[in-house]
Design an enzyme around this catalytic site. Structure first.
Site, mmCIF file in Angstrom:
data_model
loop_
_atom_site.group_PDB
_atom_site.id
_atom_site.type_symbol
_atom_site.label_atom_id
_atom_site.label_comp_id
_atom_site.label_asym_id
_atom_site.label_seq_id
_atom_site.Cartn_x
_atom_site.Cartn_y
_atom_site.Cartn_z
ATOM 1 N N HIS A 217 -34.651 -41.047 -70.604
ATOM 2 C CA HIS A 217 -33.826 -42.139 -70.131
ATOM 3 C C HIS A 217 -34.178 -42.559 -68.711
ATOM 4 C CE1 HIS A 217 -30.581 -42.627 -73.360
ATOM 5 N NE2 HIS A 217 -31.638 -42.052 -73.873
ATOM 6 N N SER A 221 -38.111 -45.662 -73.380
ATOM 7 C CA SER A 221 -38.923 -45.308 -74.538
ATOM 8 C C SER A 221 -40.249 -46.062 -74.534
ATOM 9 C CB SER A 221 -38.172 -45.664 -75.822
ATOM 10 O OG SER A 221 -37.021 -44.877 -75.933
ATOM 11 N N LYS A 245 -29.876 -48.667 -86.809
ATOM 12 C CA LYS A 245 -31.165 -48.365 -87.438
ATOM 13 C C LYS A 245 -31.326 -46.852 -87.632
ATOM 14 C CE LYS A 245 -35.997 -49.663 -87.309
ATOM 15 N NZ LYS A 245 -36.973 -50.638 -86.822
ATOM 16 N N ASP A 246 -30.902 -46.070 -86.631
ATOM 17 C CA ASP A 246 -30.992 -44.617 -86.769
ATOM 18 C C ASP A 246 -30.090 -44.104 -87.887
ATOM 19 O OD1 ASP A 246 -32.858 -44.377 -84.792
ATOM 20 O OD2 ASP A 246 -31.407 -43.962 -83.203
ATOM 21 N N GLU A 289 -44.508 -18.705 -93.359
ATOM 22 C CA GLU A 289 -43.857 -19.950 -93.767
ATOM 23 C C GLU A 289 -44.825 -21.107 -93.545
ATOM 24 O OE1 GLU A 289 -39.881 -20.166 -94.730
ATOM 25 O OE2 GLU A 289 -41.474 -19.020 -95.667
#
Lengths: 424, 190, 263
Positions: A217, A221, A245-246, A289
Site C-alpha cells: 500500500h 499495485s 471482482k475479488d 507432498e
C-alpha cells in the site's frame, strides 16, 4: 473538536467516537475503500486475496483441530482418526485443513508466477517481493511440520529425511540434527516441538502478510501493463470495484476447494500416511507432498549430499536477489518478446521438476532432473541478467487508460449505455 | 480518450447511478448479500458443533458397581462420565430420617421415594449443585454436615441422607443419575 | 499477446495436480488392479448398506480371527443399518477385558456397544508369533492406506494363484498376483462358496464375499463418505448460485466505469 483527536470524517456517532481515538475505520476506508488501484487488473490479481482467505481458513480449522489433537507418538494417529470419526464435523474440519495446505500452495505458486510474468518484483516493489519470499519459506516450514502431526508412515519418514538434510552441514551438522530431534531419532520430543511450532508459525506468517500488504500500500499495485498509473483516469477505488471482482474469484476458488474436500479428499495425500508410523520399516518410495517435489528433485539431482542441500536452499535464495538480477526496466513480459518465452519455458520446467521429484531417483529421471535444475538456475542467474542488456522491449503504452482503450477497443464512458464487454 | 472516463478514483463509493439502474442493482446486491450471510453462518456451525461432546464421549461406557462389599452406613465413590458418583448404603435410621422430613421444609422438595430405587441404596452424583465442588461425607472421618448426609466445604452447603439440599447456597438436590439394578448386588450407572 | 488469465490459472492448478498424483502412483510398480464397480464409486455414489452388512459378517466370521479393527466400536455398526438390539447382541457376544476391579485384577465381561472391536491378539508380538512372524495389519483404515483402495482389497482377496514357473515361494508364503512382490503370508482367506451364510439369502460366492467385505472395509475407512458427498453436492450448488449472483453484481458495478477492461 477536542485537541489530540483524529479528524474523522465518519458520520455514525459511535464509530466516529472510536475512530477519533483509534482511526482504524479511517485507515480501512483509505486502504480498502478509496485506495486507488490500477483499473486493468486481470484475474491473476485475485490470488493475493485468495492467499489471505486460505490463511484464515487454515488458522480457523487448525485451532479447532488442535482442540482434539494429541501430540504424543502413541496417540497422535488415533486422535486424528478420532477427529475423523467421532468429533462432530471433525472429518470436515480435518479435510479442509489437509487440502487447504495444498490449496494454499496452488494459490501462492500462481501468485508467484504472476509476479514473475508481470515483473512485480522490480523497483520500487523489491521489499514487497522479498517479504513474499519470506512468507513462502515460512509456509513450507509450517506445511512440513504439519504433515508430521498425523504420525503416519510418511509423516515419520518425511520428518526423518528432511531433518537429516541438516546433517550435511560440515562439523556441526549432526549436533544440529540431534538438537532438532531432541533425541537420537525422530520421536516424541520431535513431534511435540513440531506441534508447538506448527501452531506458532501461521501467526508469524500472518504478521509478515501484514507487512507485505503494508508495503504494497506504499508502492501501490503493479498491473498487467507494468506501467505506473499516471492519474485518476488510470485507477478505480478498491471498493467496490476490486472487492466485487475479488469476491467472484473467491467463490470460484471455494468451488474448486469444495470439489477436492468433498469428493476426493485424499487425492493429493499419500496412502502410506494412513499406516501408523513405524520407525523400523521405511516405505518403499518416500515421496514428499506435491508442493515440495520440485525442490526435492533439485536436492536429488546433485550427487553430493551437501551440494544437494545447498542447491535446494539456493533455489529459494535466488528468489531473494531476483530484483537485482533482472535489470530490464520493463516489468511486464508482455513487452519483452524474448524474455517471455524463456519465462514460459521456466514455468514448464517447474512442472518437469515436480514430475521428476515424484519419480524414482534413477536412470533417465536423474538426467532430466539435472537438466531441469540447470535451467531453473540459468534462467535467474544467466538469462535474465543477459537479456536485461540485449533485449529490445516493445514500446510501452502511454498510460493505462490509453492502453485500455486501444487494446480492448470496447471501453465506453462511465455513463455508458452500450452493454459493456466482460471477459475474464 | 481518457476524458470520456469517469474520474474513477473519486471518493464517491458507488452512488453514481440513475434511480432505475439503482433499484435493480440494489435488489441484486441484497440477494447476493443475503446469500453470503447465509453461507458465512453455515460455515460457523461445524466449528461450534465440533466443540460439543463427540460421539465416543456420548457413548461413553456405563459404570458397574458391585454392592455386596459396601457395609451398612458406608459409601463408595465411583467414576462415571468423569464425575464422582456416591453410592451409599443407608442405615435404617438414616432412611427414616430422610422419609419423615416434611416436604414443606425442603428447598427443592422431593420425597425420599423419588430419590431411590431401593430404600437402602442412595445413588447420587457427587457434585455440589452450587459451583461443582465434591462434598465431604463419604469417608467415615468426614464431616457430614448438620443433616447427616454430605457437607460441601467450598461454600458450606449441607445435604441430608437423601442427598437433598437443606442449608447453604446450593439451589437444588444432588442429582440422581440414570441407573438400574442388574441384580441384588450390582447396579449399572448410565 | 493476450494473456490467458483465469483459464491459465485453472489449467496450471489442474496440471500440477494431474502431474503429481499419478506420478507417485506410477512409482509404486504394482500390477494394474482391475476396477470393481462399487455402489460408492464416484461423486454421487453411496454405500449399499446390505452389502456392507454382509461384508461385516464376512469380517466377523473370517477376517477377525487374525485382523484387528481397533478404531471401530460396536456402536459404529448402527451406521450401517443394524438395530440397537442387534448391535448390543453382537457386542455382548465378545468377551472384553476390563478392570482393574476392586481386587486390582483385570477381568473379562461381555462387550457393550461403546467398546472397541475386540482385538484377536493382545499385542503385535503375539499376532506375529501366531502368524509365522507376519503381522496381520489392522483393517480400520486399510482402504485409505492402500493404493487402489477397495478395488485393491477385492483384487487381493481374489488374486491367489499357483506361482508361475521359475518362482519359488518361501516357507509359509502364498502367491498373489496383486500383492507387492507377489509373496504374501496370508493364506487364501475366502476358500469356497458358502463359507458364510447370509440372512438375506444372497448367494455367498467367493466373488460376492470379496466384494462385500471390501465394501465393508471401505465404509469402515471412511464412515463419513456418504454424508460428505451429500454435503458436497449441496455446498457446490449453493456456491454456484452465489457465484452467479456475485458475478452479476460485479458486472453491474464495473459498468459504471465502462466495464472491466481486458488488457
Amino acid at each position: 473538536m477536542a485537541s489530540g483527536l483524529h479528524d474523522s470524517t465518519i458520520q455514525n456517532p459511535v464509530i466516529r467516537w472510536v475512530d477519533q481515538r483509534l482511526p482504524v475505520f479511517t485507515m480501512m476506508q483509505k486502504e480498502y475503500g478509496t485506495f486507488p488501484t490500477p483499473r486493468n487488473f486481470n484475474y491473476f490479481w485475485n490470488f493475493g486475496p485468495l492467499a489471505v482467505i486460505t490463511l484464515v481458513i487454515m488458522i480457523a480449522t487448525g485451532i479447532f483441530l488442535a482442540m482434539n489433537y494429541t501430540a504424543h507418538t502413541s496417540m497422535a494417529f488415533d486422535s486424528v482418526e478420532r477427529i475423523m470419526r467421532d468429533v462432530n464435523y471433525g472429518w470436515l474440519i480435518r479435510y479442509v485443513h489437509m487440502n487447504g495446505a495444498s490449496m494454499f500452495f496452488i494459490v501462492v505458486l500462481i501468485h508467484i508466477w504472476r509476479n514473475l510474468y508481470y515483473g512485480s518484483y522490480k523497483s520500487p516493489r523489491e521489499l514487497l517481493w522479498i517479504l513474499g519470499v519470506v512468507i513462502f519459506l515460512l509456509m513450507m516450514a509450517t506445511a512440513f511440520m504439519g504433515y508430521v502431526l498425523p504420525w503416519g508412515q510418511m509423516s515419520f519418514w518425511g520428518a526423518t529425511v528432511i531433518t537429516n538434510l541438516f546433517s550435511a552441514i560440515p562439523l556441526v551438522g549432526n549436533s544440529i540434527v540431534t538438537l532438532l530431534w531432541g533425541g537420537f531419532s525422530v520421536d516424541n520430543p520431535t513431534l511435540n516441538r513440531f506441534f508447538s511450532l506448527h501452531y506458532l508459525l501461521p501467526f508469524v506468517i500472518a504478521g509478515v502478510v501484514f507487512l507485505h500488504i503494508a508495503t504494497l500500500h506504499i508502492t501501490g499495485s503493479n498491473n498487467p501493463l507494468g506501467i505506473e498509473p499516471k492519474g485518476p483516469q488510470d485507477t478505480v477505488p478498491f471498493h467496490p470495484y476490486y472487492t466485487a471482482k475479488d469476491s467472484v474469484g473467491i467463490i470460484v476458488y471455494l468451488i474448486v476447494f469444495s470439489v477436492l474436500v468433498f469428493f476426493t479428499p485424499n487425492y493429493l495425500g499419500h496412502t502410506d500416511n494412513y499406516i501408523p508410523a513405524n520407525p523400523l520399516v521405511t516405505p518403499p518410495h518416500i515421496v514428499p507432498e506435491w508442493y515440495f517435489l520440485p525442490f526435492y528433485a533439485i536436492l536429488r539431482a546433485v550427487p553430493n549430499k551437501l551440494g544437494g542441500v545447498l542447491l535446494m536452499f539456493g533455489a529459494i535464495a535466488v528468489l531473494f536477489v531476483l530484483p537485482w538480477l533482472d535489470r530490464s526496466p520493463v516489468r511486464s513480459m508482455r513487452f519483452r518478446p524474448i524474455a517471455k518465452w524463456f519465462l514460459l519455458l521456466w514455468g514448464v520446467n517447474f512442472f518437469v521438476l515436480m514430475w521428476t521429484g515424484a519419480m524414482p531417483a534413477e536412470g533417465i529421471y536423474v538426467t532430466i532432473a539435472r537438466l531441469s535444475t540447470a535451467y531453473y538456475f540459468a534462467y535467474f542467474l544467466v538469462i535474465l541478467p543477459l537479456l536485461s542488456k540485449v533485449e529490445r522491449p516493445l514500446p510501452l503504452p502511454e498510460s493505462i487508460s490509453r492502453a485500455v482503450l486501444r487494446g480492448g477497443g470496447h471501453l465506453h464512458g462511465a455513463a455508458a449505455t452500450a452493454k459493456p464487454m466482460e471477459k475474464a | 480518450m481518457a476524458d470520456t472516463l469517469a474520474p474513477a478514483s473519486s471518493p464517491d463509493l458507488g452512488n453514481a447511478h440513475g434511480p432505475e439502474q439503482g433499484t435493480k442493482r440494489d435488489f441484486l446486491k441484497l440477494v447476493t448479500g443475503s446469500f453470503a450471510v447465509v453461507g458465512v453462518g453455515a460455515i460457523a456451525w461445524p466449528f461450534i458443533a465440533s466443540m460439543n461432546p463427540a460421539k465416543d464421549v456420548l457413548a461413553l461406557a456405563s459404570t458397574d458397581v458391585t454392592l455386596d462389599h459396601i457395609a451398612e452406613g458406608q459409601a463408595v465413590t465411583v467414576m462415571w462420565r468423569g464425575k464422582p458418583v456416591f453410592v451409599r448404603h443407608r442405615t435404617a435410621a438414616e432412611i427414616e430420617e430422610a422419609q419423615k422430613v416434611p416436604l414443606g421444609e425442603l428447598r427443592d422438595p422431593a420425597p425420599d421415594q423419588s430419590r431411590v430405587q431401593r430404600e437402602p441404596w442412595l445413588v447420587v452424583v457427587g457434585v455440589c449443585t452450587h459451583l461443582g465442588c465434591v462434598p465431604l461425607g463419604q469417608k467415615p472421618t468426614d464431616p457430614r454436615g448438620d443433616f447427616g448426609g454430605w457437607f460441601c466445604p467450598c461454600h458450606g452447603s449441607h445435604y441430608d441422607t437423601a442427598g437433598r439440599i437443606r442449608r447453604g447456597p446450593a439451589p437444588s438436590n444432588l442429582a440422581v443419575p440414570e441407573y438400574a439394578f442388574r441384580s441384588d448386588t450390582q447396579i449399572r450407572i448410565g | 499477446m493476450r494473456v490467458p488469465t483465469l483459464k491459465a490459472a485453472i489449467l496450471a492448478a489442474t496440471l500440477s495436480l494431474g502431474l503429481a498424483a499419478p506420478a507417485t502412483q506410477a512409482a509404486e510398480g504394482h500390477v494394474e488392479v482391475p476396477n470393481t464397480e462399487f455402489s460408492f464409486d464416484g461423486p454421487f455414489g453411496s454405500h449399499d448398506r446390505a452389502a456392507v452388512q454382509r461384508g461385516f459378517q464376512v469380517y466377523k466370521e473370517v477376517c477377525s480371527a487374525c485382523h484387528s479393527m481397533y478404531l471401530m466400536s460396536y456402536r459404529n455398526l448402527r451406521d450401517i443399518g443394524l438395530s440397537e438390539a442387534e448391535v448390543t447382541a453382537i457386542a455382548a457376544s465378545y468377551q472384553i477385558q476390563d478392570g482393574p476391579n476392586d481386587n486390582g485384577e483385570m477381568f473379562e465381561r461381555p462387550g457393550r456397544p461403546s467398546d472397541r472391536f475386540r482385538r484377536p491378539f493382545p499385542n503385535d508380538n503375539a499376532a506375529r508369533a501366531a502368524n509365522n512372524g507376519a503381522l496381520p495389519p489392522d483393517l480400520s483404515v486399510i482402504v485409505k492406506a492402500r493404493q487402489g483402495g477397495a478395488d485393491y482389497i477385492k483384487a487381493l482377496l481374489m488374486g491367489y494363484e499357483d506361482p508361475p514357473p521359475g518362482v519359488t515361494l518361501m516357507e509359509g508364503m502364498y502367491y498373489n498376483k496383486y500383492f507387492a512382490g507377489h509373496q504374501i503370508a496370508m493364506a487364501p482367506p475366502l476358500t469356497g462358496d458358502g463359507q458364510v451364510t447370509w440372512a438375506d439369502g444372497t448367494q455367498a460366492t467367493v466373488d460376492q464375499m470379496a466384494h462385500d467385505v471390501s465394501a465393508f472395509l471401505a465404509w469402515a475407512s471412511e464412515p463419513e463418505s456418504d454424508t460428505r458427498k451429500a454435503m458436497g453436492v449441496r455446498i457446490i450448488l449453493f456456491l454456484t448460485v452465489l457465484g452467479g449472483l456475485t458475478y452479476a453484481v460485479k458486472r453491474k458495478i464495473w459498468a459504471r466505469v465502462g466495464g472491466d477492461p481486458v488488457t
